[in-house]
Design a protein around this motif. Sequence first.
Motif, PDB file in Angstrom:
ATOM      1  N   UNK A 114       0.944  -1.479   0.108  1.00 40.91           N
ATOM      2  CA  UNK A 114      -0.153  -0.091   0.312  1.00 40.91           C
ATOM      3  C   UNK A 114       0.841   1.422   0.190  1.00 40.91           C
ATOM      4  N   UNK A 115       1.966   1.195   0.749  1.00 38.21           N
ATOM      5  CA  UNK A 115       2.892   2.296   0.582  1.00 38.21           C
ATOM      6  C   UNK A 115       3.238   2.923  -0.896  1.00 38.21           C
ATOM      7  N   UNK A 116       3.962   1.976  -1.015  1.00 37.22           N
ATOM      8  CA  UNK A 116       4.774   1.927  -2.164  1.00 37.22           C
ATOM      9  C   UNK A 116       3.362   2.686  -3.341  1.00 37.22           C
ATOM     10  N   UNK A 117       2.240   1.936  -3.655  1.00 35.99           N
ATOM     11  CA  UNK A 117       1.486   2.058  -4.390  1.00 35.99           C
ATOM     12  C   UNK A 117       1.194   3.835  -3.832  1.00 35.99           C
ATOM     13  N   UNK A 118       0.419   4.192  -3.257  1.00 33.65           N
ATOM     14  CA  UNK A 118      -0.094   5.885  -2.340  1.00 33.65           C
ATOM     15  C   UNK A 118       1.598   6.397  -2.921  1.00 33.65           C
ATOM     16  N   UNK A 119       2.912   5.786  -2.474  1.00 30.41           N
ATOM     17  CA  UNK A 119       3.599   6.652  -2.680  1.00 30.41           C
ATOM     18  C   UNK A 119       3.498   7.049  -5.187  1.00 30.41           C
ATOM     19  N   UNK A 120       2.950   6.398  -5.521  1.00 25.66           N
ATOM     20  CA  UNK A 120       2.837   6.435  -7.287  1.00 25.66           C
ATOM     21  C   UNK A 120       2.439   6.892  -7.576  1.00 25.66           C
ATOM     22  N   UNK A 121       0.719   7.181  -7.485  1.00 31.75           N
ATOM     23  CA  UNK A 121      -0.325   7.896  -7.093  1.00 31.75           C
ATOM     24  C   UNK A 121       0.344   9.694  -6.848  1.00 31.75           C
ATOM     25  N   UNK A 122       1.154   9.551  -5.651  1.00 34.28           N
ATOM     26  CA  UNK A 122       1.420  10.450  -4.875  1.00 34.28           C
ATOM     27  C   UNK A 122       2.434  11.649  -6.043  1.00 34.28           C
ATOM     28  N   UNK A 123       3.607  10.931  -6.553  1.00 31.03           N
ATOM     29  CA  UNK A 123       4.729  11.658  -6.969  1.00 31.03           C
ATOM     30  C   UNK A 123       3.767  11.051  -8.198  1.00 31.03           C
ATOM     31  N   UNK A 124       3.332  10.766  -9.196  1.00 33.19           N
ATOM     32  CA  UNK A 124       2.911  10.823 -10.317  1.00 33.19           C
ATOM     33  C   UNK A 124       1.810  11.926 -10.490  1.00 33.19           C
ATOM     34  N   UNK A 125       1.038  12.453  -9.221  1.00 33.46           N
ATOM     35  CA  UNK A 125      -0.203  13.350  -9.172  1.00 33.46           C
ATOM     36  C   UNK A 125      -1.040  12.524  -9.631  1.00 33.46           C
ATOM     37  N   UNK A 126      -1.189  11.552  -9.380  1.00 30.14           N
ATOM     38  CA  UNK A 126      -2.691  10.836  -9.747  1.00 30.14           C
ATOM     39  C   UNK A 126      -4.143  10.822  -9.510  1.00 30.14           C
ATOM     40  N   UNK A 127      -5.054  11.519  -9.744  1.00 32.74           N
ATOM     41  CA  UNK A 127      -6.187  12.252  -8.938  1.00 32.74           C
ATOM     42  C   UNK A 127      -7.489  11.284  -9.409  1.00 32.74           C
ATOM     43  N   UNK A 128      -8.439  11.383  -8.672  1.00 30.02           N
ATOM     44  CA  UNK A 128      -9.156  10.498  -8.990  1.00 30.02           C
ATOM     45  C   UNK A 128      -9.862  11.718 -10.118  1.00 30.02           C
ATOM     46  N   UNK A 129     -10.402  10.458 -11.651  1.00 29.65           N
ATOM     47  CA  UNK A 129     -11.334  10.586 -12.596  1.00 29.65           C
ATOM     48  C   UNK A 129     -11.947  11.038 -12.148  1.00 29.65           C
ATOM     49  N   UNK A 130     -12.979  10.977 -11.465  1.00 28.62           N
ATOM     50  CA  UNK A 130     -14.365  11.292 -11.116  1.00 28.62           C
ATOM     51  C   UNK A 130     -14.434  13.370 -10.826  1.00 28.62           C
ATOM     52  N   UNK A 131     -13.646  13.212  -9.388  1.00 24.96           N
ATOM     53  CA  UNK A 131     -13.914  14.757  -9.666  1.00 24.96           C
ATOM     54  C   UNK A 131     -12.849  15.550  -8.991  1.00 24.96           C
ATOM     55  N   UNK A 132     -11.530  14.452  -9.136  1.00 22.65           N
ATOM     56  CA  UNK A 132     -10.399  14.851  -9.064  1.00 22.65           C
ATOM     57  C   UNK A 132     -10.216  15.536  -7.248  1.00 22.65           C
ATOM     58  N   UNK A 133      -9.946  14.561  -6.664  1.00 24.04           N
ATOM     59  CA  UNK A 133      -9.282  14.908  -5.545  1.00 24.04           C
ATOM     60  C   UNK A 133      -8.766  14.539  -5.382  1.00 24.04           C
ATOM     61  N   UNK A 134      -8.323  13.493  -3.860  1.00 21.18           N
ATOM     62  CA  UNK A 134      -6.991  12.979  -4.124  1.00 21.18           C
ATOM     63  C   UNK A 134      -7.166  11.538  -3.648  1.00 21.18           C
ATOM     64  N   UNK A 135      -6.520  10.400  -3.696  1.00 16.82           N
ATOM     65  CA  UNK A 135      -6.230   8.791  -4.044  1.00 16.82           C
ATOM     66  C   UNK A 135      -5.474   8.822  -2.516  1.00 16.82           C
ATOM     67  N   UNK A 136      -6.210   7.618  -1.660  1.00 18.20           N
ATOM     68  CA  UNK A 136      -5.536   6.981  -0.853  1.00 18.20           C
ATOM     69  C   UNK A 136      -5.766   5.506  -0.765  1.00 18.20           C
TER      70      UNK A 136
END
Length: 481
Positions: A114-136
Amino acid sequence: MKSEEIMDICMRRGFLFPSAEIYRGVAGLWDYGPLGTRMKNSWENSWRKHFLSLSPNFHEISTTNILPREVFEASGHLESFNDALAECSSCHSRFKADQLIEENLKISSEGMNLEEINEVMRDNNLKCPQCGGSLSAKFFNLMFKLELGAGESTKEAYLRPETAQGAYLAFKRSFKTLRNKLPLGLAIIGKAFRNEISPRQGFYRLREFHQAELQIFFDPDRVNEHEDFESVKDKKLRIYSIEDRGKEIREVKCKDLDLPKFYLYYMAKIQDFYLETLKLPREMFRFRELDEKEKAFYNKIHWDFELNIESLGGFKEMGGIHYRTDHDLSGHQKISKENLMINVDGKKFIPHVLELSFGGDRNLWALLDLGYEKKERTVLKLPKNVAPYYCAVFPLMKKEELIKKAKEVYKLLSNEFSIMYDDTGSIGKRYRRQDEVGTPYCITIDYDTLDDDTVTLRDRDSMEQERIRIDKIMEILNEKA
Ligand code: GAP
């Protein structure tokens, strides 16, 4: 798109229907229509014939879909059968994390924690495709939980996520019933259930699906032998190992691969199923080795077998050959407190398991994809042993005397083969209809038939026609089968 064209045939001609369609369907749930059911049954029968004939001590059993919580505590599914989902902190939409990352960032997150997935999403600024919110990211158990009974005496249970556990639970009794012999094979063909987070990709990832699994129980001290290894040792397997990633598929003789002989023997038999029983093109098949992060939690050795499916974008997993060791039986022994050791010639041990695991629905889709051809005509070049109908019988015209004769021929053949009768529309249209659903042969009854008892036999693939005598049809169709 090819997948849409195949799905159009499936829905129009009765292979597949969305489940609960009048309520707009539910993602990941599909029904088989009349032709799909025939094809599924034929695929399962081909599977039975191929794998259960490998040993007189391989047997099919049928076990329940619902199992109590303890089974999955023992198997490790409660703890480890999880997918990572990415949840939006604003709108709370949930996505399958690996899919979201792969589609948006073109990288694989297979095996990441989970830590690595969160890091990838954070580092690549991957946001919610529905509303642009942050993902965890968080883990989500894929099993469907049930409550058995009512009131105070309810019991926690689950729909089985694999057929395999039924065979492990039936092992102790089966071993005794079948005279205490190893290797012992217990096959289950049936349904499995997984609460997939986002079952897209049409018919690939389902929530209720079919598996055909063979659990082979054997003595771990004999993993490096198989009584029939000589017969496969020079067979070339099409492999794509970890070190081959990014390179070509290699063809390597069984005896030159660094894997236990017991494992290699069954790899060869799986390849035979695809290339000899189903006669698929050789280049469409491969074994793919899984690395430590990709392997299922219960496996010591894990290779998938894959087919190249254009409508799904390339090689896709059809099943796996899993060396599960004593993972499951030891787990069940610990939780159930039942002794699952066996005694063979004075030696006491817990057998190891080699599992041959196939997904029925994926295999069916793969056959539809590989057989689909759209040129001057649309034809499904399905293997003859899985086509919904083996042969169709037509009267040339809707005339009483031709219909009578055609029905006689239909009756003659229908005890032996899966036969379709059709007298609607022009003969050309009827041929096209059968091509579209993959019927290998069509027999036409015309006025010459009434004079000389001969009929026209048309071949689906070559479209060639030959004139044959009615009393020879059975023999000729059997030969062609
Ligand atoms: N008993 C081992 C086992 O279940 P798996 O790799 O999780 O292993 C085996 O599943 C096969 O079942 C897969 O290779 C695939 O063909 C099929 N399968 C798994 N999940 C599926 C799903 N959600 N929809 C359709 N088929 C699925």
